[in-house]
Design a protein around this motif. Structure first.
Motif, short mmCIF file in Angstrom:
data_model
loop_
_atom_site.label_atom_id
_atom_site.label_comp_id
_atom_site.label_asym_id
_atom_site.label_seq_id
_atom_site.Cartn_x
_atom_site.Cartn_y
_atom_site.Cartn_z
N SER A 126 2.80 -16.98 -10.59
CA SER A 126 3.77 -16.86 -11.66
C SER A 126 4.48 -15.75 -12.00
O SER A 126 5.79 -15.87 -12.39
CB SER A 126 3.19 -17.50 -12.97
N LEU A 127 4.02 -14.62 -11.71
CA LEU A 127 4.64 -13.34 -11.97
C LEU A 127 5.34 -12.59 -10.62
O LEU A 127 5.79 -11.43 -10.66
CB LEU A 127 3.94 -12.51 -12.78
N SER A 128 4.87 -13.36 -9.37
CA SER A 128 5.42 -12.63 -8.51
C SER A 128 6.86 -12.00 -8.24
O SER A 128 7.01 -11.29 -7.42
CB SER A 128 5.14 -13.60 -6.94
N PHE A 129 7.65 -12.80 -8.66
CA PHE A 129 8.98 -12.34 -8.69
C PHE A 129 9.58 -11.13 -9.40
O PHE A 129 10.65 -10.63 -9.31
CB PHE A 129 9.82 -13.64 -9.33
N LEU A 130 8.43 -10.90 -10.16
CA LEU A 130 8.95 -9.56 -11.19
C LEU A 130 8.40 -8.35 -10.54
O LEU A 130 8.67 -7.24 -10.91
CB LEU A 130 8.10 -9.77 -12.45
N PHE A 131 7.68 -8.45 -9.48
CA PHE A 131 7.11 -7.23 -8.81
C PHE A 131 7.55 -7.38 -7.22
O PHE A 131 7.35 -8.46 -6.75
CB PHE A 131 5.62 -7.37 -8.90
N GLU A 132 7.36 -6.37 -6.68
CA GLU A 132 7.56 -5.86 -5.36
C GLU A 132 6.07 -5.44 -4.77
O GLU A 132 5.63 -4.52 -5.21
CB GLU A 132 8.72 -4.94 -4.77
N HIS A 133 5.73 -6.45 -3.81
CA HIS A 133 4.20 -5.89 -3.23
C HIS A 133 4.62 -4.94 -2.12
O HIS A 133 5.21 -5.12 -0.87
CB HIS A 133 3.45 -7.12 -2.92
N LYS A 134 4.04 -3.60 -2.09
CA LYS A 134 4.43 -2.77 -1.19
C LYS A 134 3.09 -2.06 -0.48
O LYS A 134 2.07 -2.18 -1.12
CB LYS A 134 5.03 -1.52 -1.93
N SER A 135 3.28 -1.54 0.85
CA SER A 135 2.33 -0.81 1.45
C SER A 135 2.75 0.71 1.24
O SER A 135 3.95 0.97 1.11
CB SER A 135 2.43 -1.08 2.96
N VAL A 136 1.71 1.41 0.68
CA VAL A 136 2.13 2.82 0.29
C VAL A 136 1.09 3.77 0.94
O VAL A 136 0.04 3.51 1.12
CB VAL A 136 1.87 3.08 -1.09
N PHE A 137 1.74 4.71 1.73
CA PHE A 137 1.17 5.45 2.59
C PHE A 137 1.44 6.89 2.15
O PHE A 137 2.65 7.34 2.01
CB PHE A 137 1.36 5.49 3.89
N LYS A 138 0.34 7.81 1.91
CA LYS A 138 0.61 9.38 1.55
C LYS A 138 0.24 10.30 2.90
O LYS A 138 -0.97 9.98 3.51
CB LYS A 138 -0.23 9.76 0.54
N ILE A 139 0.99 10.86 3.59
CA ILE A 139 0.89 11.47 5.03
C ILE A 139 1.16 13.03 4.67
O ILE A 139 1.81 13.61 3.85
CB ILE A 139 1.55 11.02 5.96
N LYS A 140 0.81 13.73 5.60
CA LYS A 140 0.98 15.38 5.71
C LYS A 140 2.16 15.40 6.49
O LYS A 140 2.41 14.69 7.44
CB LYS A 140 -0.23 16.15 6.32
N PRO A 141 3.23 16.25 6.18
CA PRO A 141 4.44 16.41 7.07
C PRO A 141 4.32 17.07 8.22
O PRO A 141 3.06 17.78 8.59
CB PRO A 141 5.14 17.50 5.92
N LYS A 142 5.04 16.82 9.14
CA LYS A 142 4.92 17.39 10.46
C LYS A 142 5.79 18.60 10.76
O LYS A 142 6.85 18.35 10.22
CB LYS A 142 5.14 16.45 11.65
N GLU A 143 5.69 19.71 11.07
CA GLU A 143 6.45 20.82 11.41
C GLU A 143 7.68 20.33 12.23
O GLU A 143 7.38 19.77 13.29
CB GLU A 143 5.88 22.00 11.98
N GLY A 144 8.80 20.64 11.76
CA GLY A 144 9.97 20.36 12.41
C GLY A 144 10.53 19.12 12.44
O GLY A 144 11.69 18.63 12.97
N LEU A 145 10.03 18.30 11.62
CA LEU A 145 10.45 16.85 11.40
C LEU A 145 10.95 16.62 9.67
O LEU A 145 10.16 16.90 8.95
CB LEU A 145 9.27 15.88 11.67
N SER A 146 12.24 16.44 9.65
CA SER A 146 12.62 16.22 8.31
C SER A 146 12.23 14.80 7.80
O SER A 146 11.94 13.81 8.47
CB SER A 146 14.43 16.34 8.11
N THR A 147 12.46 14.90 6.38
CA THR A 147 12.17 13.58 5.75
C THR A 147 13.33 12.50 5.98
O THR A 147 12.94 11.31 6.38
CB THR A 147 12.21 13.77 4.18
N GLU A 148 14.32 12.75 6.29
CA GLU A 148 15.55 12.06 6.73
C GLU A 148 15.24 11.36 8.22
O GLU A 148 15.50 10.34 8.56
CB GLU A 148 16.86 12.67 6.82
#
Length: 240
Positions: A126-148
């Motif tokens: 009944s409330l599914s339209f009020l929320f987005e169900h998301k996959s959330v990952f936390k990772i370590k950055p890689k040297e030389g690879l930008s967020t963009e």
């Protein structure tokens, strides 16, 4: 920063603050994953990433091993994952995720919490339209690879938001793309710190200080229940 990032940032310290509850929650998830896909993390991707979550939460290795073993213990409870939805007082939408071996007990408890604190338990979905169900990952950055550049790489794998958080990167993607995102990260040598599912509200509602006190009492009842894994709501967090 994106809406999903700000929402998670506001609640993550509170969610992970209680170590014993965190261990209980992850332990149940590990047991369910091991029962569904087998106890070997090399052949069970969901179990593999949950073991990373356990490591990030400093969960003892023997506690993780007990949770895996419990999946094959005939005397152990058969956990089922169930979602309850309802409204708290003042029209605040609340989604409760539970893992329980006794749905009758758990639904009675959840209904009681809603009723005693001025809310109502609704029907599933009944409330599914009020929320987005998301996959959330936390990772370590890689040297030389930008967020963009990383965001461009991951668009085809279902990731729709990438945010840098101090020395880690948060990835947000569609719920159904969890396995694809995990596979890409593992195959390309990224260190996954943790991975989980979040329900991000589409809109947040402001409440008064007095209303917040009443709402917090209801949320605390859910958080104290051992069957409850996660609680999501669309109440705007207090400014720091």
């Amino acid at each position: 920063m994106g809406r999903a990032f700000e929402y998670r940032k506001a609640r993550k310290m509170k969610r992970w603050g209680n170590m014993s509850r965190t261990f209980t929650r992850i332990g149940k998830e590990i047991t369910i994953a091991a029962k569904a896909g087998g106890p070997d993390p090399d052949t069970n991707p969901r179990l593999r990433v949950l073991m990373q979550n356990a490591k990030a939460a400093n969960m003892p290795k023997d506690t993780v091993e007990r949770a895996i073993k419990k999946a094959t213990d005939k005397e152990a409870g058969d956990y089922k994952e169930i979602v309850y939805e309802g409204y708290g007082p003042f029209g605040i939408a609340i989604v409760v995720e539970a893992a329980t071996d006794n749905n009758t007990r758990t639904v009675a408890n959840v209904r009681s919490y809603f009723n005693k604190h001025g809310g109502t338990l609704g029907t599933q979905g009944s409330l599914s339209f009020l929320f987005e169900h998301k996959s959330v990952f936390k990772i370590k950055p890689k040297e030389g690879l930008s967020t963009e550049d990383l965001e461009l790489e991951l668009i085809d794998y279902g990731v729709d938001e990438v945010e840098a958080d101090e020395d880690e990167i948060m990835l947000y993607g569609a719920f159904e793309e969890f396995a694809n995102i995990q596979k890409y990260l593992e195959e390309n040598g990224f260190e996954i710190v943790s991975a989980e599912f979040e329900r991000i509200p589409n809109d947040l509602k402001e409440v008064t200080a007095e209303q917040r006190v009443q709402l917090e009492k209801l949320l605390e009842k859910f958080e104290e229940d051992e069957d409850v894994q996660n609680v999501f709501h669309n109440m705007k967090e207090e400014e720091e």
